[in-house]
Scaffold this active site. Structure first.
Site, PDB file in Angstrom:
ATOM      1  N   LEU A 612      17.434   0.065  -6.511  1.00  0.00           N
ATOM      2  CA  LEU A 612      18.398   1.081  -5.993  1.00  0.00           C
ATOM      3  C   LEU A 612      19.142   0.346  -4.669  1.00  0.00           C
ATOM      4  O   LEU A 612      20.176   0.671  -4.301  1.00  0.00           O
ATOM      5  CB  LEU A 612      17.841   2.374  -5.493  1.00  0.00           C
ATOM      6  CG  LEU A 612      17.258   2.973  -6.750  1.00  0.00           C
ATOM      7  CD1 LEU A 612      16.516   4.533  -6.315  1.00  0.00           C
ATOM      8  CD2 LEU A 612      18.103   3.623  -7.597  1.00  0.00           C
ATOM      9  N   GLU A 687       4.158   0.500  -2.986  1.00  0.00           N
ATOM     10  CA  GLU A 687       2.503  -0.050  -2.494  1.00  0.00           C
ATOM     11  C   GLU A 687       2.452  -1.160  -3.634  1.00  0.00           C
ATOM     12  O   GLU A 687       1.312  -1.620  -3.757  1.00  0.00           O
ATOM     13  CB  GLU A 687       1.859   1.053  -2.481  1.00  0.00           C
ATOM     14  CG  GLU A 687       2.145   1.979  -1.354  1.00  0.00           C
ATOM     15  CD  GLU A 687       1.561   3.337  -1.321  1.00  0.00           C
ATOM     16  OE1 GLU A 687       0.321   3.204  -1.088  1.00  0.00           O
ATOM     17  OE2 GLU A 687       2.014   4.132  -1.887  1.00  0.00           O
TER      18      GLU A 687
END
Lengths: 720, 192
Positions: A612, A687
Site C-alpha cells: 500500500l 512483523e
C-alpha cells in the site's frame, strides 16, 4: 482510483513528528494534574507483613499514598489484562518489581522522593527464576484464546525413527524486553463516573474494556470510559495489553478527586509491562537423503507464572511453513516467580529461530544448498507457497548468493572471515473487527475517524492514501483522526493486524461517500452533472465528471457547499487473518583476533500481498531486521537466580542495536494483491521481517566460523 | 562553551551536596526565593525568556516538559542512555535529563520546537520527512537535535562517521539507515 495506493507517499504526520507538535500521551497538559510514582516490591515471592507510609506522607507535596490496605477494590479483568492478579489488592507478592504502594504528589519530584520513604517488610520465600531450575515442572498449558498447545499431523515419532537423516538439537533464547522509547504512561481524568484516559495504548478499544471491567464495581459502564491515544511512541507489543499502572493510577485519581498522571521509569518497564519469555526448544527433524522433510517433533518450553499460563510464542512455522507430513508440536510451560510474559514484536521468532537454524544444519548435513532445501519443502498449494519462491529468487539474485562457497571458513576478506546465511521470514497475522467513519464536509474536504492507533507503522498515512484514492480527492484534502474511543471501533495495533483490518472499512467508507456525493451532484439542477447517470460519473483530484468528458465537471467543494450539510458514512468490511512470508539473506564478518562479529549486509524480499505504501513497508523491513539483529547478537534480560530480580533494567546494560550496529538493508517486494484479502489485496505484514534474521545470522556465523551457535544472544564470549 | 558544561552531570551533582554545588557554578546568581527550596530562575529557550520556579533537583528536561509545556523534548530513560531528550545548549548537544534546570540559567537552550522558522522547516526536519527517518516519532526530536549538532560539529564526512556520531540516540523502530541518509542530505544543505 488515482494511483495513490502503493505510492511511497511521505508520512502525513511527518510535520507533527519533526516539530515536536505531535502530542503523545504524556504530553497533554491537564489542569491540576497530580503526579504518581509506584513503589515496587524488592522480593519475588511471599507477602507484605508490614508497610509504613507515615514518613512518605510527611514529605512535602504528598497528597496520598496507597497500599493494599487502603487501595479501592477493583474487579480483576481478563484478556488483554495478562497478569491473573491485581497488585495493591492484597498482601501477596507474585514477582520482584510488583507494585506495593502508589505515591501521589503535587510534583513529579515530590512523588519520586516520597516513594523512597515507604517502608515495607516482607515474609519472603525463595523464588524460582530460571527454566533450568524447574525443568521437571514443565506442563502443557490450557488452550490460550481457543488455541490448543499441542498439534499433531501424521505420526511424527514413527517417521522420525524411520528417517534417513536426523537433526536433533536444542535451542534457547533468554527473556527480552520491548523497550519502546516512550515509557508507558496514563493520565486519568474523572468527571463523576466518566473517565478519560490519556494513554499509551496499542489498542484503545481493548483498553477501554479492561478499564471498564476493573471499575464495574463502581458502576462504571463501557460507555463511561474514553481512551485517547493519537500518537504512540513505540509499542512492539508492550502496550497492547493493559497493565496494572493504568488501573492503579485511575483508582487513585478517583479516590483523590483530581487528575493523576503516571509515567513508568525505564527500570519499572522491566517488570511492569510484560516481556518475551525465556525459551528452551527441543527440535527433532527427519528427512530423506534428497532433503525432503518426513518428520518434525518440536517441543518448546516457555516461562509462565503461577497466576498466568498464556503461550504467546507459538510454533506456527513448524506446523505450517513446510510440507512435512508428520509433525508433533508441543508448547509447554513452566511456572516461575516472574512477571507475566506477553506479546513482543514477531513472537514466533523464538520458535522460528530453532526451525530455520535446524534447516541449515540439515542442508549442511546433506550437502544441499540451503535455499534449494527450503524450496524443495514448500507446500504445493496454499498461501505459504504463493510467492515465497519468487522472494527467494529476487533476494538471492540481489545478494549474489550464487557466488557463495558453501564450505565453512572458505570466504575471507583481509583479517575477517565472511559468512553468508539465509532463512525464511514468516509471520501469522490476525485481523480484528473494524469500522471507519467518513465525513465529507461542506468545504468538500474529508475526515476519516477510526478508533485504531498510529504506532509508527504509518497508519495515518496509509489510511489517508486509501481514502483519498477511493474518494478521488487530493491527499491534502483528507484528514485521518485516530486514537479516540469516541470514533468507530477499529483494530488493535498488534499482530500485524492494523492494515489488514482497517483498510477494507476505510476503502469501503470512501467509496460510499463518493457515491453519495455523486448522487447529490446528478440530482442537483445547479450541477453541470445534473441528469448524468450516477454510474457514469468518476472522481479524480477533487473533480467529478462524466467518464471521458472532463470539460463537464463539478467539484466536491461545489456539490457539498450547495448541499449545505456534511455527508457522513460508515465503512465496514470483514477480513481474515493469514500468513505473509519472505526470504532474508545476511552477511556477517568475523574477526577471529577479537572474536568480533558484525552484520555487514542484509538483503530481503517479501510477499505482503499488495504493497500500500512502499516507503512505510520498507520502514517495517528495516525495523524488523534490526530487531532480528538485536535478538541474535545482544538483547537479553538477566534475572538473578536467587532473588528473581532483573539485574540490567536500563538501556546501558540491556543493549539494543544503535545506529553503528546496523547495516543498510535492501528490500524487495513481490507486490501482487492477495486474492484472499479484502484490504485492497494487502496482507498483514509488519512483523514478518525479522522473524528469520536470528537464524540467518546463526547460519552465517556457521558459514564464517564453522561453529554452530544455538543459544541466543551470540555475544562475544560465545565466539571466542 | 560554558565551563560547567561537562563538569557536572545530574548524578554527580545529586550525589554531592546538590544545591550548593550547582549554585556555585551558576553564571548568574539565581533569585533564590527561600520557599521550600524553590528557586525562581530564568531559562532562555528558543529565543524566549521564561521565568520559572523550580526546586534545584528539577532536571532541565522536566522543567521544559512539566513547567514550560515544551513537550516536544521527550523522556525515554531519564538517565542519559537513550538520547530522546537531546537539546542544544549554547549550540552543543546535551541530554537534558542529565542536567539541572538551575545550572542552565544564562545559557541559550534550543529544543525541537525552536528549529523551524514559522512554516519553514529546518533542513534537518525537511530531510527527516523526505528520507522517512522516523516511525513512531518518540526519539525523533532527540535525533533531530543531535543531527543538527552532528552537522555543526562536522561529523558527517562519511556514512560510517554519521553512524558513529548518531549512536547516542536510540531508535527502537530502527529507522537508522534513513536517519543516516537524512543527516547526510541535510549536511550538504547546511552551510557551516
Amino acid at each position: 482510483m488515482t494511483g495513490l495506493v502503493g505510492r511511497g507517499v511521505a508520512r502525513v504526520d511527518g510535520r507533527a513528528k519533526v516539530t515536536g507538535a505531535a502530542r503523545y500521551a504524556a504530553d497533554n497538559e491537564v489542569t491540576g494534574v497530580l503526579h504518581g510514582h509506584l513503589v515496587l516490591s524488592t522480593v519475588a515471592r511471599g507477602e507484605i507483613t508490614e508497610i509504613d507510609t507515615s514518613a512518605a506522607l510527611a514529605q512535602p507535596g504528598v497528597v496520598a499514598v496507597y497500599t493494599h490496605r487502603d487501595m479501592p477494590r477493583l474487579t480483576l479483568p481478563s484478556f488483554p489484562f495478562l497478569k491473573g492478579f491485581l497488585p495493591l489488592q492484597d498482601a501477596r507478592i507474585h514477582h520482584n518489581g510488583q507494585p506495593v504502594a502508589y505515591v501521589v504528589a503535587e510534583t513529579l519530584e515530590q512523588a519520586q522522593e516520597a516513594a523512597n520513604h515507604v517502608r515495607v517488610r516482607y515474609r519472603a520465600e525463595r523464588p524460582t527464576a530460571h527454566l533450568a531450575d524447574a525443568l521437571g515442572e514443565a506442563f502443557l498449558p490450557r488452550p490460550f484464546r481457543d488455541r490448543p498447545n499441542e498439534f499433531t499431523r501424521g505420526d511424527a515419532a514413527a517417521a522420525l525413527k524411520a528417517a534417513e537423516v536426523r537433526i536433533e538439537q536444542d535451542y534457547t533464547s533468554p527473556t527480552m524486553h520491548h523497550n519502546p522509547i516512550e515509557p508507558h504512561t496514563s493520565t486519568a481524568v474523572w468527571n463523576g463516573n466518566s473517565l478519560t484516559l490519556y494513554e499509551s495504548a496499542q489498542g484503545i478499544i481493548f483498553t477501554r474494556g479492561v478499564v471498564a471491567k476493573a471499575f464495574e464495581g463502581f458502576g462504571v459502564r463501557l460507555e463511561d470510559v474514553r481512551i485517547i491515544s493519537p500518537y504512540l511512541g513505540g509499542g512492539f507489543g508492550a502496550k497492547g495489553p493493559t497493565w496494572p499502572h493504568t488501573l492503579i493510577n485511575a483508582a487513585a485519581a478517583r479516590a483523590i478527586g483530581r487528575p493523576v498522571k503516571v509515567v513508568l521509569t525505564r527500570a519499572q518497564m522491566f517488570t511492569m509491562n510484560g516481556h518475551r519469555a525465556e525459551y528452551r526448544r527441543s527440535l527433532r527433524i527427519g528427512a530423506t537423503r534428497q532433503g525432503v522433510l518426513t518428520a518434525i517433533v518440536d517441543t518448546s518450553t516457555g516461562q509462565l507464572t503461577r497466576t498466568e499460563e498464556s503461550i504467546f510464542n507459538t510454533s506456527d512455522s513448524t506446523l505450517n511453513l513446510y510440507a512435512c507430513p508428520n509433525v508433533h508440536v508441543r508448547q509447554m510451560g513452566i511456572r516461575l516467580d516472574l512477571p507475566s510474559s506477553s506479546y513482543m514484536r514477531s513472537p514466533e521468532t523464538t520458535a522460528h529461530f530453532g526451525l530455520e537454524t535446524a534447516m541449515d544444519e540439515l542442508a549442511h548435513e546433506l550437502g544441499i544448498d540451503p535455499v534449494e532445501l527450503r524450496i524443495r519443502n514448500l507446500p504445493a498449494t496454499g498461501n505459504t507457497g504463493n510467492h515465497l519462491q519468487e522472494c527467494y529468487r529476487m533476494a538471492a539474485k540481489a545478494f549474489g548468493w550464487a557466488r557463495r562457497d558453501p564450505r565453512p571458513r572458505s570466504m575471507r576478506d583481509g583479517n575477517e572471515y565472511v559468512g553468508w546465511g539465509v532463512a525464511t521470514e514468516t509471520h501469522t497475522y490476525s485481523v480484528f473487527p473494524s469500522s471507519a467513519g467518513l465525513t465529507v464536509g461542506v468545504d468538500g474536504r474529508a475526515t476519516l475517524r477510526a478508533a485504531t492507533q498510529e504506532i509508527g507503522t504509518g497508519t495515518y498515512t496509509v489510511i489517508t492514501q486509501v481514502v483519498a484514492d477511493g474518494l478521488g480527492m487530493p491527499i491534502e484534502h483528507v484528514t485521518t483522526l485516530l486514537g479516540d474511543t469516541t470514533y468507530p471501533p477499529a483494530s488493535l495495533s498488534a499482530a500485524s493486524a492494523t492494515m489488514a483490518s482497517v483498510i477494507g472499512p476505510a476503502s469501503h467508507a470512501a467509496q460510499s461517500a463518493r457515491d453519495a456525493v455523486i448522487a447529490l451532484a446528478v440530482a442537483d439542477p445547479r450541477s453541470p452533472l445534473h441528469g448524468v447517470p450516477a454510474q457514469d460519473v468518476v472522481a479524480e483530484r477533487g473533480y467529478l465528471f462524466p467518464r471521458g468528458d472532463r470539460g463537464r465537471r463539478d467539484t466536491y467543494h461545489g456539490v457539498m457547499s450547495r448541499h449545505g450539510r456534511p455527508v457522513e458514512v460508515t465503512g465496514s468490511k470483514q477480513n481474515t487473518g493469514g500468513r505473509s512470508h519472505g526470504a532474508v539473506f545476511v552477511e556477517v564478518r568475523f574477526d577471529p583476533r577479537l572474536a568480533a562479529l558484525r552484520v555487514s549486509r542484509v538483503v530481503a524480499a517479501y510477499d505482503p500481498g499488495r504493497v500500500l505504501n512502499h516507503r512505510t513497508a520498507h520502514g517495517q523491513v528495516i525495523g524488523g531486521v534490526t530487531w532480528g539483529i538485536g535478538f541474535a547478537l545482544m538483547e537479553h534480560t538477566v534475572v538473578d537466580r536467587n532473588t528473581a530480580r532483573v539485574v540490567n533494567p536500563n538501556l546501558s546494560t540491556y543493549l539494543v542495536p544503535v545506529c553503528a550496529d546496523t547495516p543498510s538493508v535492501e528490500s524487495f517486494f513481490v507486490d501482487r494483491p492477495a486474492e484472499d484479502s479484502t484490504a485492497l489485496g494487502a496482507r498483514g505484514f509488519g512483523e514478518t521481517p525479522g522473524t528469520g534474521v536470528p537464524a540467518a545470522i546463526s547460519n552465517a556465523i556457521f558459514h564464517a566460523t564453522g561453529r554452530r551457535l544455538r543459544d541466543v544472544p551470540f555475544t562475544q564470549d560465545k565466539l571466542l | 562553551m560554558t565551563p560547567q558544561r561537562s563538569a557536572y552531570t545530574r548524578r554527580t551533582v545529586l550525589k554531592s551536596t546538590a544545591a550548593a554545588t550547582a549554585v556555585t557554578h551558576l553564571t548568574s546568581a539565581p533569585a533564590i526565593a527561600d520557599d521550600g527550596g524553590t528557586s525562581e530562575i530564568t531559562l532562555s529557550v528558543n529565543g524566549q525568556r521564561h521565568r520559572v520556579a523550580v526546586e534545584p533537583r528539577v532536571t532541565l528536561l522536566d522543567a521544559l516538559r512539566e513547567r514550560l509545556g515544551l513537550t516536544g523534548t521527550k523522556k525515554g530513560c531519564d538517565r542519559g542512555e537513550c538520547g530522546a531528550c537531546t537539546v542544544l545548549v549554547d549550540g552543543e548537544r546535551i541530554k537534558s535529563c542529565l542536567t539541572l534546570a538551575v545550572m542552565r540559567q544564562g545559557a541559550e537552550i534550543t529544543t525541537v520546537e525552536g528549529l523551524a522558522r514559522g512554516e519553514e522547516l529546518h533542513p534537518v526536519q525537511e530531510a527527516f520527512i523526505r528520507r522517512d527517518a522516523f516511525q513512531c516519532g518518540a526519539c525523533t526530536p532527540g535525533q533531530i537535535m543531535s543531527a543538527v549538532a552532528c552537522i555543526n560539529e562536522g561529523h558527517t564526512g562519511s556514512e560510517a562517521e554519521i553512524r558513529e556520531w548518531m549512536s547516542g540516540n536510540l531508535c527502537r523502530c530502527a529507522a537508522y539507515q534513513n536517519i543516516v541518509a537524512a543527516v547526510a542530505d541535510a549536511a550538504k544543505e547546511t552551510p557551516r
